[in-house]
Design an enzyme around this catalytic site. Structure first.
Site, PDB file in Angstrom:
ATOM      1  N   ARG A 133       0.851  -1.191   0.000  1.00 55.14           N
ATOM      2  CA  ARG A 133       0.000   0.000   0.000  1.00 55.14           C
ATOM      3  C   ARG A 133       0.885   1.239   0.000  1.00 55.14           C
ATOM      4  O   ARG A 133       1.848   1.324   0.767  1.00 55.14           O
ATOM      5  CB  ARG A 133      -0.911  -0.005   1.221  1.00 55.14           C
ATOM      6  CG  ARG A 133      -1.815   1.215   1.323  1.00 55.14           C
ATOM      7  CD  ARG A 133      -2.569   1.213   2.633  1.00 55.14           C
ATOM      8  NE  ARG A 133      -3.521   0.095   2.688  1.00 55.14           N
ATOM      9  CZ  ARG A 133      -3.890  -0.505   3.804  1.00 55.14           C
ATOM     10  NH1 ARG A 133      -3.369  -0.152   4.962  1.00 55.14           N
ATOM     11  NH2 ARG A 133      -4.756  -1.493   3.780  1.00 55.14           N
ATOM     12  N   ARG A 247      -4.085   2.422  17.252  1.00 54.87           N
ATOM     13  CA  ARG A 247      -4.811   1.786  16.150  1.00 54.87           C
ATOM     14  C   ARG A 247      -4.654   2.650  14.903  1.00 54.87           C
ATOM     15  O   ARG A 247      -4.062   3.724  14.948  1.00 54.87           O
ATOM     16  CB  ARG A 247      -6.297   1.633  16.535  1.00 54.87           C
ATOM     17  CG  ARG A 247      -7.073   0.559  15.756  1.00 54.87           C
ATOM     18  CD  ARG A 247      -6.662  -0.855  16.102  1.00 54.87           C
ATOM     19  NE  ARG A 247      -7.693  -1.832  15.729  1.00 54.87           N
ATOM     20  CZ  ARG A 247      -7.879  -2.333  14.522  1.00 54.87           C
ATOM     21  NH1 ARG A 247      -7.104  -1.957  13.524  1.00 54.87           N
ATOM     22  NH2 ARG A 247      -8.848  -3.210  14.286  1.00 54.87           N
ATOM     23  N   LYS A 248      -5.205   2.212  13.788  1.00 55.97           N
ATOM     24  CA  LYS A 248      -5.166   2.984  12.549  1.00 55.97           C
ATOM     25  C   LYS A 248      -5.885   4.317  12.722  1.00 55.97           C
ATOM     26  O   LYS A 248      -6.714   4.477  13.641  1.00 55.97           O
ATOM     27  CB  LYS A 248      -5.808   2.198  11.403  1.00 55.97           C
ATOM     28  CG  LYS A 248      -7.293   1.927  11.605  1.00 55.97           C
ATOM     29  CD  LYS A 248      -7.892   1.082  10.496  1.00 55.97           C
ATOM     30  CE  LYS A 248      -8.090   1.896   9.233  1.00 55.97           C
ATOM     31  NZ  LYS A 248      -8.881   1.133   8.226  1.00 55.97           N
ATOM     32  N   GLY A 505     -15.945  -7.674   2.173  1.00 56.86           N
ATOM     33  CA  GLY A 505     -15.828  -9.107   2.409  1.00 56.86           C
ATOM     34  C   GLY A 505     -15.969  -9.536   3.847  1.00 56.86           C
ATOM     35  O   GLY A 505     -16.130 -10.725   4.128  1.00 56.86           O
ATOM     36  N   CYS A 510     -13.882  -2.496   4.791  1.00 57.17           N
ATOM     37  CA  CYS A 510     -13.031  -1.714   3.892  1.00 57.17           C
ATOM     38  C   CYS A 510     -13.832  -1.195   2.697  1.00 57.17           C
ATOM     39  O   CYS A 510     -13.479  -0.177   2.106  1.00 57.17           O
ATOM     40  CB  CYS A 510     -11.858  -2.563   3.401  1.00 57.17           C
ATOM     41  SG  CYS A 510     -10.722  -3.054   4.720  1.00 57.17           S
ATOM     42  N   GLY A 511     -14.902  -1.888   2.347  1.00 58.57           N
ATOM     43  CA  GLY A 511     -15.774  -1.438   1.270  1.00 58.57           C
ATOM     44  C   GLY A 511     -16.799  -0.407   1.697  1.00 58.57           C
ATOM     45  O   GLY A 511     -17.599   0.044   0.881  1.00 58.57           O
TER      46      GLY A 511
END
Length: 587
Positions: A133, A247-248, A505, A510-511
């Site tokens: 990424r 965390r992110k 998924g 993430c979608g």
């Protein structure tokens, strides 16, 4: 890294609507007012930093290590940033994956620590191969960068491909560890980096995909997203002061009335606003998706001038780094800290980390027109620069191959200025095209056959995450299935406006299914015989723009094979779709 301020030339007053505006968002939690309940009492000991600097890196203090999650233990065992900043990747890349797997420490390197370099091991589905990424602020990439990425994935044959992501970013697939040092050098040569793009780091800064070219933009977001990315990575040499977050963490800068930047799902969002004749930004904080909880960003009740975009970001990150919870990973995103402290206490913690220990209250002079009708950037549109246009092209579910990347780079050079822009809907914009060249561009075979500027209404807004083709966390396959289901739905129903359908998924989303008109979240379901099969939970009602809100579950555990008639019914009953007349004999 020491505190600093970035000095901007004061821009001309950004585009302002003709009507008086009051707020940039419909918040789920309001700022504290005289009628609000008092903030929760917070013990002074809770506000003591839980990390400290040691030998240039930030580590969790000994007294706060009880009950921490496994990822925190891995960070303590070995500092991930050393793989880049002390060139540990060179030694690691000389080892085989099998050799690495014999040691717990080096196994953690490839499965966890390499994410600090943007490298994600696809252990479950592509053992020994990685997704890489990048950092691509504002989604802007050059033809040279695109060609280089294409050259990397091309050598991996069927294992190599690229994705346009929901954070205006490139991800490339098929990478093998032995090639990583050379790839990192190649990235640097074309002005790219993958550093600090995964795990407990700041993700790609999102901005307006039409920045600098849109006649109706509020402010050009490119200078801000570029500076944010430079700050996060310390100009691509590594910034360990903010690489050990709980965390992110996501950030966006808004420059459009459409809110193309989706600020409400970011940990920090800059919302353009004037105050006392000065241009700057109101701030939203805490938006996120996760497997167990989803939350919209809430107002921090704070405004910063354009000069303080970076100091503010630094202060928020340091507050999160210092005070964030590091136990259950499902409760370590920044909103959980905001909930615990209360917005006023969290704001005070940010304020005391600002260079002058001050933070102005939010401005009422919001520059975003909440009544603005969202425009479509796909197709041909005039730029603010006379004689130039941009063309938005559809990349089906964001998936792209090496030869296609090369061809898009050629188009950017031949018809534009060598620039491509990625969007959060996984599409691409080619800017700066002379109007006299438009007809020739639109006749190019790749735009006729593969990446149409005028896709169908259901295809144009279709989004899908990686799915279980590559991602080990995904429960179902997404990209090919999203295309197949949408094609079949289009054969059965016609629509007069886009219906945004998103696929993800797994519950990590993430979608971003919660912001879609119709969202599909992968799960295991049971078929008519009671046997396990791939399925989805269906979400409805997500909104984007100034009246944004998250969708809710409509129907759970639907087998994927049964989806088409259900989606057709939803589109007819809730989105004004009309059933097509079907030929006799059609099934």
């Amino acid at each position: 890294m020491s505190s600093f301020s970035v000095r901007f030339l004061t821009p001309p007053l950004p585009c302002r609507p003709n009507k008086t505006l009051t707020s940039a968002t419909t918040p789920t939690v309001s700022p504290v007012t005289s009628s609000s309940p008092p903030p929760p009492e917070v013990d002074a000991s809770r506000l003591q930093p839980r990390v400290e600097e040691r030998d240039g890196y930030w580590v969790l203090k000994e007294q706060y290590r009880e009950g921490i999650n496994p990822q925190e233990k891995i960070k303590i065992e070995s500092e991930p940033m050393k793989l880049f900043m002390e060139n540990g990747i060179e030694q690691l890349s000389k080892m085989s994956i099998e050799e690495i797997d014999t040691s717990k420490l080096t196994k953690d390197d490839i499965d966890v620590r390499l994410k600090w370099l943007g490298l994600f091991h696809r252990r479950k589905h592509q053992y020994g191969r990685f997704m890489m990424r990048l950092k691509l602020p504002n989604g802007i990439t050059t033809s040279a960068q695109t060609r280089y990425l294409a050259s990397v994935i091309k050598k991996y044959g069927k294992d190599g491909c690229a994705d346009v992501t929901t954070r205006q970013n490139w991800q490339i697939r098929g990478v093998v560890l032995a090639d990583v040092p050379e790839i990192l050098k190649g990235l640097a040569e074309v002005g790219l980096t993958s550093l600090q793009s995964g795990m407990d780091n700041v993700r790609n800064p999102v901005g307006n995909p039409l920045a600098g070219i849109d006649p109706h933009e509020i402010v050009d977001t490119r200078p801000y997203t570029n500076l944010l990315s430079q700050f996060v990575t310390n100009n691509s040499i590594g910034n360990p002061s903010i690489s050990n977050l709980p965390r992110k963490w996501n950030v966006s800068v808004v420059g459009s009335h459409e809110l193309y930047e989706h600020p409400h799902i970011n940990d920090l969002a800059y919302m353009p606003a004037n105050k006392d004749g000065r241009f700057g930004f109101n701030l939203l904080v805490g938006g996120f998706f996760s497997a167990k909880r989803n939350a919209e960003a809430v107002p921090l009740d704070a405004w910063v001038s354009a000069d303080d975009v970076i100091p503010l970001c630094k202060a928020v990150l340091e507050a999160f780094r210092d005070l964030g919870f590091r136990g259950n990973r499902q409760k370590t995103r920044m909103m959980w800290l905001i909930d615990e402290l209360g917005i006023e206490v969290f704001r005070a913690e940010v304020e005391k980390r600002m260079p002058e220990k001050k933070l102005e209250r939010a401005s009422q002079e919001d520059l975003i027109d909440k009544q603005w009708e969202r425009r479509d950037y796909l197709g041909v549109h005039p730029q603010k620069q006379e004689g130039l246009s941009y063309v938005g092209i559809h990349i089906p579910v964001g998936r792209i191959q090496a030869d296609e990347m090369d061809e898009l780079a050629r188009l950017a050079d031949e018809y534009g200025t060598g620039e491509l822009r990625l969007t959060v809907e996984q599409n691409i914009i080619i800017p700066n095209i002379e109007n006299s060249k438009l007809d020739s561009l639109l006749k190019e075979p790749i735009l006729k056959e593969r990446f149409s500027p005028e896709p169908s209404l259901l295809m144009k807004t279709l989004v899908a995450c990686t799915g279980n083709q590559f991602c080990g966390q995904a429960i179902i396959e997404t990209k090919a299935r999203a295309l197949k289901v949408t094609e079949e739905v289009e054969r059965r129903v016609s629509v007069s406006r886009p219906v945004r359908m998103h696929w993800t998924g797994c519950p990590n989303s993430c979608g971003q299914v919660q912001v879609a008109d119709i969202g599909f979240m992968g799960c295991m379901a049971r078929d008519e015989n009671g046997k396990p099969t791939e399925g989805v939970d269906i979400y409805l009602g997500g909104k984007i723009g100034s009246d944004s809100h998250l969708g809710e579950v409509y129907k759970k555990s639907v087998p994927c094979k049964d989806l088409v008639p259900i989606v057709v019914d939803i589109i007819v009953n809730k989105f004004g779709g009309v059933l097509r007349n079907r030929e006799e004999g059609d099934e």
